[in-house]
Write a protein that holds these residues in place. Structure first.
Motif, PDB file in Angstrom:
ATOM      1  N   LEU A  90      29.073  31.625  43.094  1.00  0.00           N
ATOM      2  CA  LEU A  90      28.497  31.137  42.027  1.00  0.00           C
ATOM      3  C   LEU A  90      29.124  30.595  40.909  1.00  0.00           C
ATOM      4  O   LEU A  90      29.060  29.375  40.313  1.00  0.00           O
ATOM      5  CB  LEU A  90      27.279  31.556  41.652  1.00  0.00           C
ATOM      6  N   ILE A  91      30.206  31.528  40.532  1.00  0.00           N
ATOM      7  CA  ILE A  91      31.247  31.235  39.680  1.00  0.00           C
ATOM      8  C   ILE A  91      31.927  29.913  39.397  1.00  0.00           C
ATOM      9  O   ILE A  91      32.072  29.416  38.623  1.00  0.00           O
ATOM     10  CB  ILE A  91      31.829  32.088  38.888  1.00  0.00           C
ATOM     11  N   LEU A  92      32.229  29.577  40.869  1.00  0.00           N
ATOM     12  CA  LEU A  92      32.816  28.157  40.907  1.00  0.00           C
ATOM     13  C   LEU A  92      32.149  27.176  40.514  1.00  0.00           C
ATOM     14  O   LEU A  92      32.671  26.340  40.139  1.00  0.00           O
ATOM     15  CB  LEU A  92      33.257  28.256  42.538  1.00  0.00           C
ATOM     16  N   LEU A  93      30.930  27.220  40.654  1.00  0.00           N
ATOM     17  CA  LEU A  93      29.770  26.049  40.036  1.00  0.00           C
ATOM     18  C   LEU A  93      30.256  25.871  38.376  1.00  0.00           C
ATOM     19  O   LEU A  93      29.650  24.979  38.115  1.00  0.00           O
ATOM     20  CB  LEU A  93      28.515  26.248  40.546  1.00  0.00           C
ATOM     21  N   LEU A  94      30.558  26.997  37.723  1.00  0.00           N
ATOM     22  CA  LEU A  94      30.923  26.774  36.368  1.00  0.00           C
ATOM     23  C   LEU A  94      32.369  26.465  36.103  1.00  0.00           C
ATOM     24  O   LEU A  94      32.460  25.731  35.098  1.00  0.00           O
ATOM     25  CB  LEU A  94      30.461  28.236  35.852  1.00  0.00           C
TER      26      LEU A  94
ATOM     27  N   MET B 286      45.235  30.359  38.531  1.00  0.00           N
ATOM     28  CA  MET B 286      45.194  31.743  38.407  1.00  0.00           C
ATOM     29  C   MET B 286      44.146  32.148  37.393  1.00  0.00           C
ATOM     30  O   MET B 286      43.350  33.288  37.764  1.00  0.00           O
ATOM     31  CB  MET B 286      46.583  32.218  37.836  1.00  0.00           C
ATOM     32  N   GLN B 287      43.895  31.436  36.456  1.00  0.00           N
ATOM     33  CA  GLN B 287      42.547  31.735  35.511  1.00  0.00           C
ATOM     34  C   GLN B 287      41.417  31.577  36.446  1.00  0.00           C
ATOM     35  O   GLN B 287      40.463  32.753  36.098  1.00  0.00           O
ATOM     36  CB  GLN B 287      42.693  30.473  34.337  1.00  0.00           C
ATOM     37  N   GLY B 288      41.260  30.772  37.282  1.00  0.00           N
ATOM     38  CA  GLY B 288      40.060  30.685  38.115  1.00  0.00           C
ATOM     39  C   GLY B 288      39.755  32.125  39.002  1.00  0.00           C
ATOM     40  O   GLY B 288      38.783  32.638  38.855  1.00  0.00           O
ATOM     41  N   ALA B 289      40.957  32.416  39.403  1.00  0.00           N
ATOM     42  CA  ALA B 289      40.937  33.685  40.307  1.00  0.00           C
ATOM     43  C   ALA B 289      40.532  34.767  39.302  1.00  0.00           C
ATOM     44  O   ALA B 289      39.670  35.670  39.921  1.00  0.00           O
ATOM     45  CB  ALA B 289      42.130  33.794  41.063  1.00  0.00           C
ATOM     46  N   VAL B 290      41.151  34.941  38.133  1.00  0.00           N
ATOM     47  CA  VAL B 290      40.999  36.223  37.200  1.00  0.00           C
ATOM     48  C   VAL B 290      39.494  35.987  36.843  1.00  0.00           C
ATOM     49  O   VAL B 290      38.933  37.147  36.915  1.00  0.00           O
ATOM     50  CB  VAL B 290      41.845  35.974  36.206  1.00  0.00           C
ATOM     51  N   LEU B 291      38.871  34.898  36.551  1.00  0.00           N
ATOM     52  CA  LEU B 291      37.389  34.970  36.183  1.00  0.00           C
ATOM     53  C   LEU B 291      36.595  35.108  37.295  1.00  0.00           C
ATOM     54  O   LEU B 291      35.657  36.036  37.100  1.00  0.00           O
ATOM     55  CB  LEU B 291      37.136  33.285  35.621  1.00  0.00           C
ATOM     56  N   ILE B 292      36.946  34.717  38.524  1.00  0.00           N
ATOM     57  CA  ILE B 292      35.773  35.156  39.661  1.00  0.00           C
ATOM     58  C   ILE B 292      36.146  36.489  39.743  1.00  0.00           C
ATOM     59  O   ILE B 292      34.914  37.267  40.248  1.00  0.00           O
ATOM     60  CB  ILE B 292      36.346  34.261  40.835  1.00  0.00           C
ATOM     61  N   THR B 293      37.139  37.010  39.815  1.00  0.00           N
ATOM     62  CA  THR B 293      37.258  38.510  39.957  1.00  0.00           C
ATOM     63  C   THR B 293      36.910  39.439  38.943  1.00  0.00           C
ATOM     64  O   THR B 293      36.140  40.468  39.299  1.00  0.00           O
ATOM     65  CB  THR B 293      39.005  38.834  39.910  1.00  0.00           C
ATOM     66  N   VAL B 294      36.760  38.910  37.649  1.00  0.00           N
ATOM     67  CA  VAL B 294      36.185  39.624  36.706  1.00  0.00           C
ATOM     68  C   VAL B 294      34.419  39.496  36.784  1.00  0.00           C
ATOM     69  O   VAL B 294      33.890  40.563  36.506  1.00  0.00           O
ATOM     70  CB  VAL B 294      36.508  38.992  34.948  1.00  0.00           C
ATOM     71  N   ILE B 295      34.057  38.448  37.073  1.00  0.00           N
ATOM     72  CA  ILE B 295      32.631  38.302  37.284  1.00  0.00           C
ATOM     73  C   ILE B 295      32.074  39.155  38.435  1.00  0.00           C
ATOM     74  O   ILE B 295      31.388  40.017  38.381  1.00  0.00           O
ATOM     75  CB  ILE B 295      32.120  36.906  37.573  1.00  0.00           C
TER      76      ILE B 295
ATOM     77  N   PHE C 182      39.211  30.779  49.177  1.00  0.00           N
ATOM     78  CA  PHE C 182      38.657  29.364  49.673  1.00  0.00           C
ATOM     79  C   PHE C 182      38.464  28.897  48.185  1.00  0.00           C
ATOM     80  O   PHE C 182      38.641  27.414  47.910  1.00  0.00           O
ATOM     81  CB  PHE C 182      37.315  29.224  50.527  1.00  0.00           C
ATOM     82  N   SER C 183      37.819  29.624  47.094  1.00  0.00           N
ATOM     83  CA  SER C 183      37.815  28.953  45.876  1.00  0.00           C
ATOM     84  C   SER C 183      38.997  28.537  45.313  1.00  0.00           C
ATOM     85  O   SER C 183      39.108  27.730  44.433  1.00  0.00           O
ATOM     86  CB  SER C 183      36.694  29.910  44.821  1.00  0.00           C
ATOM     87  N   CYS C 184      39.999  29.287  45.534  1.00  0.00           N
ATOM     88  CA  CYS C 184      41.398  29.031  44.715  1.00  0.00           C
ATOM     89  C   CYS C 184      41.881  27.833  45.322  1.00  0.00           C
ATOM     90  O   CYS C 184      42.392  27.017  44.770  1.00  0.00           O
ATOM     91  CB  CYS C 184      42.219  30.172  44.842  1.00  0.00           C
TER      92      CYS C 184
ATOM     93  N   HIS D 129      31.509  43.893  51.782  1.00  0.00           N
ATOM     94  CA  HIS D 129      31.147  42.834  50.389  1.00  0.00           C
ATOM     95  C   HIS D 129      32.691  42.727  49.866  1.00  0.00           C
ATOM     96  O   HIS D 129      32.981  41.503  49.438  1.00  0.00           O
ATOM     97  CB  HIS D 129      30.346  43.591  49.187  1.00  0.00           C
ATOM     98  N   LEU D 130      33.766  43.594  49.856  1.00  0.00           N
ATOM     99  CA  LEU D 130      34.868  43.258  49.415  1.00  0.00           C
ATOM    100  C   LEU D 130      35.774  42.207  50.241  1.00  0.00           C
ATOM    101  O   LEU D 130      36.352  41.415  49.725  1.00  0.00           O
ATOM    102  CB  LEU D 130      35.951  44.594  49.440  1.00  0.00           C
ATOM    103  N   PHE D 131      35.637  42.325  51.766  1.00  0.00           N
ATOM    104  CA  PHE D 131      36.042  41.221  52.650  1.00  0.00           C
ATOM    105  C   PHE D 131      35.706  40.155  52.276  1.00  0.00           C
ATOM    106  O   PHE D 131      36.238  38.815  52.081  1.00  0.00           O
ATOM    107  CB  PHE D 131      35.962  41.730  54.149  1.00  0.00           C
ATOM    108  N   ARG D 132      34.183  39.952  52.020  1.00  0.00           N
ATOM    109  CA  ARG D 132      33.645  38.741  51.667  1.00  0.00           C
ATOM    110  C   ARG D 132      33.931  38.012  50.361  1.00  0.00           C
ATOM    111  O   ARG D 132      34.282  36.919  50.325  1.00  0.00           O
ATOM    112  CB  ARG D 132      31.932  38.757  51.825  1.00  0.00           C
ATOM    113  N   PHE D 133      34.237  38.538  49.395  1.00  0.00           N
ATOM    114  CA  PHE D 133      34.811  38.670  48.241  1.00  0.00           C
ATOM    115  C   PHE D 133      36.128  37.843  48.360  1.00  0.00           C
ATOM    116  O   PHE D 133      36.369  36.935  47.673  1.00  0.00           O
ATOM    117  CB  PHE D 133      34.657  39.651  47.079  1.00  0.00           C
TER     118      PHE D 133
END
Length: 144
Positions: A125-129, A82-91, A66-68, A56-60
């Motif tokens: 999914l958070i990328l869609l937001l 960077m903000q997007g990466a942090v937000l995705i990581t927090v979620i 790819f999201s970044c 799961h960590l590898f998939r994340f």
């Protein structure tokens, strides 16, 4: 240069699709069939905690990468990337322990709740937001 940016956004989208299409081959996830069957009476799968967590960590990490790429080449703003990466990581940091607890509890907390926690863990999914949020921000900055 604009064409190159769109091609890189497309490459990011293709990367996310590739992660999804190849999930059976490149990730250890004994719960794929469990949730594909959508049968609550199916026996709880046997699994190895360490392999499951690492997978799961590898998939994340792949989904984050790819999201970044998508965020960066859509908006061409390193700070927003960077903000997007942090937000995705927090979620992920919030949902992953909850999903692991659901597994520990053998989904007694609720089948659908566990299913959707799993979605937040394995899908970006958070990328869609984030994309509409940053697009709105970009439009607001243009107006000011």
């Amino acid at each position: 240069m604009k064409i190159l940016s769109w091609l890189l956004v497309l490459a990011g989208v293709c990367g996310l699709v590739g992660v999804r299409m190849l999930e059976d081959a490149i990730f250890y996830d004994p719960f794929l069939n469990y949730f594909h069957e959508a049968n609550k009476n199916m026996p709880f799968p046997q699994f190895e905690w360490g392999k499951l967590i690492l997978s799961h960590l590898f998939r994340f990490i792949l989904n984050l990468f790819f999201s970044c790429i998508i965020i960066h080449f859509l908006f061409k703003n390193k700070e927003w990337t960077m903000q997007g990466a942090v937000l995705i990581t927090v979620i992920f940091a919030i949902t992953f322990p909850i999903y692991l607890y659901c597994i520990y509890d053998q989904f007694e907390i609720g089948y659908l709740f566990s299913f959707y926690m799993r979605r937040f863990v394995i899908q970006p999914l958070i990328l869609l937001l984030i994309v509409p949020l940053f697009y709105y921000r970009k439009q607001m900055l243009k107006e000011n």
